[in-house]
Design an enzyme around this catalytic site. Sequence first.
Site, mmCIF file in Angstrom:
data_model
loop_
_atom_site.group_PDB
_atom_site.id
_atom_site.type_symbol
_atom_site.label_atom_id
_atom_site.label_comp_id
_atom_site.label_asym_id
_atom_site.label_seq_id
_atom_site.Cartn_x
_atom_site.Cartn_y
_atom_site.Cartn_z
ATOM 1 N N GLU A 192 4.159 1.837 -12.703
ATOM 2 C CA GLU A 192 4.124 0.708 -11.776
ATOM 3 C C GLU A 192 2.704 0.331 -11.367
ATOM 4 O OE1 GLU A 192 8.230 2.231 -11.713
ATOM 5 O OE2 GLU A 192 6.263 3.215 -11.533
ATOM 6 N N HIS A 224 15.868 5.966 -3.440
ATOM 7 C CA HIS A 224 16.202 4.677 -4.028
ATOM 8 C C HIS A 224 16.907 3.750 -3.034
ATOM 9 C CE1 HIS A 224 15.934 7.585 -7.302
ATOM 10 N NE2 HIS A 224 15.742 6.597 -8.150
#
Length: 360
Positions: A90, A159
């Site tokens: 990322e 998450h």
Amino acid sequence: MLGIVRQMMLEQSLKTIRPAVSVLRSFSSAAKQMNVREALNSALDEEMSADSKVFLMGEEVGEYQGAYKITKGLLDKYGPDRVLDTPITEAGFAGIAVGAAYYGLKPIVEFMTINFSMQAIDHIINSAAKSNYMSAGQISVPIVFRGPNGAAAGVGAQHSQCYAAWYASCPGLKVLTPYNSEDARGLLKAAIRDPDPVVFLENELLYGESFPVSDEVLDSSFCLPIGKAKIERKGKHVTIAAYSKMVGYSLKAAEILEKDGIDAEVINLRSIRPLDRSTINDSVRKTNRLVTVEEAFPQHGVGAEICACVVEESFAYLDAPVERIAGADVPTPYAANLERMAMPQVEDIVRAAKRACHRF
């Protein structure tokens, strides 16, 4: 990627930003159905078709058609120069995208979940959000960081976090939170066309949900204004302000409250930064009561900011304390029963509205 950059260097004289066409009507006559996934996909497709500077990058956005199939069909249509599969890095691909935006391209970065954007936080905050200010307006960063935000179902604490308040606290970013298909199409188009960096927070559990849309919403010129909330349901007894999935919960709560003679007004915030303070305050001055709803943590949350702005601007109109509904102040549990307890439910909103209306 290099081919796009070379093309852009030849097109430096064409740095015109296509204006967004703001559509403010509610389109109550809508008859067609579209789910949120289709709305996002169609918005990406139309903006890529209209502007060759727009490109996508992220994990599995190409060959796999997107982890949630939001980018389905786009690789075949636009090719690997404009739909780029990346490694699981990322920080790497977010940094590349910010650099491309410096050169006038319009990257759309998909994070498989916004939780993973923490790996790229330096580029989002220090490189993207602050560049326009620190360059005295010489560098604009037309980039969109998008992906599912908040809790899904049984995916654990790493998450399941909502980052609306995190990103909304940073000057230089715009933060959008769509609820239905109209929001998804109109806000994503606005985000792509905007000259500033935008964090676009979707909800995984809404991707497959269908909503009515009008012909106006389906038109390629359709675009919603950034920073403008929508009153989803008019009412006179209590204001309920929510965003993303919690808008649906609030509408269900309003239906239950109606049976008890409580007429709730539901505001879909749509934009967290900028926040539509005037719509919120106008509603509170009419209803004299406020309930805020979010699935994020309560401390320093969006609801706290809304509470502060109402106390500052409309305190004299309040007939009851502001009620804040939020997720539990714990990392999101994995177990389904505990997860449900940690997230706001319709009955929580109903109880809060009744307290605000002194209906115990």
